[in-house]
Design a protein around this motif. Structure first.
Motif, PDB file in Angstrom:
ATOM      1  N   UNK A  49     -78.065 -92.704 -24.560  1.00  0.00           N
ATOM      2  CA  UNK A  49     -78.060 -92.116 -23.228  1.00  0.00           C
ATOM      3  C   UNK A  49     -76.688 -92.272 -22.620  1.00  0.00           C
ATOM      4  N   UNK A  50     -76.314 -91.375 -21.729  1.00  0.00           N
ATOM      5  CA  UNK A  50     -75.026 -91.477 -21.078  1.00  0.00           C
ATOM      6  C   UNK A  50     -74.779 -90.261 -20.231  1.00  0.00           C
ATOM      7  N   UNK A  51     -73.685 -90.301 -19.478  1.00  0.00           N
ATOM      8  CA  UNK A  51     -73.387 -89.213 -18.558  1.00  0.00           C
ATOM      9  C   UNK A  51     -73.138 -87.908 -19.301  1.00  0.00           C
ATOM     10  N   UNK A  52     -72.726 -87.982 -20.579  1.00  0.00           N
ATOM     11  CA  UNK A  52     -72.381 -86.768 -21.303  1.00  0.00           C
ATOM     12  C   UNK A  52     -73.595 -86.072 -21.882  1.00  0.00           C
ATOM     13  N   UNK A  53     -74.741 -86.710 -21.951  1.00  0.00           N
ATOM     14  CA  UNK A  53     -75.934 -86.102 -22.525  1.00  0.00           C
ATOM     15  C   UNK A  53     -75.766 -85.861 -24.004  1.00  0.00           C
ATOM     16  N   UNK A  54     -76.416 -84.797 -24.508  1.00  0.00           N
ATOM     17  CA  UNK A  54     -76.369 -84.495 -25.934  1.00  0.00           C
ATOM     18  C   UNK A  54     -75.033 -83.900 -26.330  1.00  0.00           C
ATOM     19  N   UNK A  55     -74.659 -84.131 -27.577  1.00  0.00           N
ATOM     20  CA  UNK A  55     -73.410 -83.549 -28.085  1.00  0.00           C
ATOM     21  C   UNK A  55     -73.555 -82.040 -28.186  1.00  0.00           C
ATOM     22  N   UNK A  56     -72.450 -81.335 -27.939  1.00  0.00           N
ATOM     23  CA  UNK A  56     -72.458 -79.886 -28.101  1.00  0.00           C
ATOM     24  C   UNK A  56     -72.439 -79.551 -29.579  1.00  0.00           C
ATOM     25  N   UNK A  57     -73.120 -78.480 -29.939  1.00  0.00           N
ATOM     26  CA  UNK A  57     -73.053 -78.004 -31.311  1.00  0.00           C
ATOM     27  C   UNK A  57     -72.962 -76.496 -31.313  1.00  0.00           C
ATOM     28  N   UNK A  58     -71.883 -75.929 -31.892  1.00  0.00           N
ATOM     29  CA  UNK A  58     -71.753 -74.488 -31.958  1.00  0.00           C
ATOM     30  C   UNK A  58     -70.755 -74.133 -33.039  1.00  0.00           C
ATOM     31  N   UNK A  59     -70.753 -72.861 -33.416  1.00  0.00           N
ATOM     32  CA  UNK A  59     -69.788 -72.372 -34.382  1.00  0.00           C
ATOM     33  C   UNK A  59     -68.931 -71.322 -33.706  1.00  0.00           C
ATOM     34  N   UNK A  60     -67.802 -70.992 -34.312  1.00  0.00           N
ATOM     35  CA  UNK A  60     -66.892 -70.006 -33.749  1.00  0.00           C
ATOM     36  C   UNK A  60     -65.596 -70.644 -33.314  1.00  0.00           C
ATOM     37  N   UNK A  61     -64.521 -69.866 -33.249  1.00  0.00           N
ATOM     38  CA  UNK A  61     -63.228 -70.397 -32.891  1.00  0.00           C
ATOM     39  C   UNK A  61     -62.629 -71.176 -34.046  1.00  0.00           C
ATOM     40  N   UNK A  62     -61.441 -71.724 -33.817  1.00  0.00           N
ATOM     41  CA  UNK A  62     -60.799 -72.548 -34.835  1.00  0.00           C
ATOM     42  C   UNK A  62     -61.401 -73.938 -34.837  1.00  0.00           C
ATOM     43  N   UNK A  63     -61.100 -74.699 -35.889  1.00  0.00           N
ATOM     44  CA  UNK A  63     -61.564 -76.089 -35.953  1.00  0.00           C
ATOM     45  C   UNK A  63     -61.050 -76.878 -34.759  1.00  0.00           C
TER      46      UNK A  63
END
Length: 208
Positions: A49-63
């Motif tokens: 738990x934390x202020x940031x919540x869940x990690x983002x997960x997505x594809x697209x763009x450069x690394x």
């Protein structure tokens, strides 16, 4: 994190990239938000738990752009207690680095962001616990651009200050001012602003 919050993060990144100078050729370019539009968006448990919540997960763009988006979602993560080099979330950053232990964590942070982006640092994707190790790997693999080499930093590049510290470039202004996100800066993940020389930066690592 909701889809609305994810898209807000992407829009923020898009705005930051617009601050960079337009290519000299005048050719049009597709915005980062547009590139990501229609891509699969999914949330993965942060594991703590934390202020940031869940990690983002997505594809697209450069690394590098993907790593930057993950780094942006972590701004505000703080050591608990301050000065301890530790916190439940920081312990997760360490997991991206083989054989890591509690200690200065700026390299853990960028290793984690790169791993989340699908571009882990190291020949075996092992991540690095020291700035020198990141720079040495980047030099071996042709990813390192020395400061003053004529290759300007770009959003998503890692910025290296000798063996002392490392962060990730968030944006570059037309006058060369560099905006960064840095782990283990004042005991937290925070945004910083540096002069065109990176305030003594020795080089930049291009993730792809």
């Amino acid at each position: 994190m909701s889809v609305e919050n994810v898209m807000a993060r992407i829009a923020e990144l898009d705005r930051s990239l617009v601050r960079q100078p337009a290519p000299a050729t005048g050719a049009g370019s597709t915005s980062f938000a547009t590139m990501l539009q229609g891509q699969a968006l999914s949330s993965t448990p942060a594991g703590a738990a934390g202020a940031t919540g869940a990690a983002l997960g997505f594809s697209g763009g450069t690394a590098g752009q993907r790593a930057l988006a993950f780094a942006q979602a972590e701004v505000g993560v703080t050591e608990q207690p301050p000065g301890s080099n530790d916190a439940p979330r920081i312990a997760q950053y360490r997991q991206a680095t083989a054989g890591s232990g509690i200690g200065p964590w700026c390299s853990y942070f960028v290793s984690w962001a790169a791993q989340q982006a699908g571009a882990p640092l190291g020949e075996a994707g092992q991540g690095f616990g020291s700035v020198d190790a990141v720079a040495s790997w980047a030099q071996r693999t042709g990813r390192f651009n020395a400061a003053g080499s004529g290759v300007p930093p770009a959003a998503g590049d890692l910025v290296v200050w000798g063996g002392r510290h490392i962060g990730i470039v968030e944006s570059v202004d037309p006058d060369g001012t560099i905006h960064t996100i840095e782990g283990n800066s004042s005991n937290m993940v925070t945004r910083r602003t540096h002069g065109a020389d990176g305030d003594g930066a020795t080089g930049y690592v291009r993730l792809g």
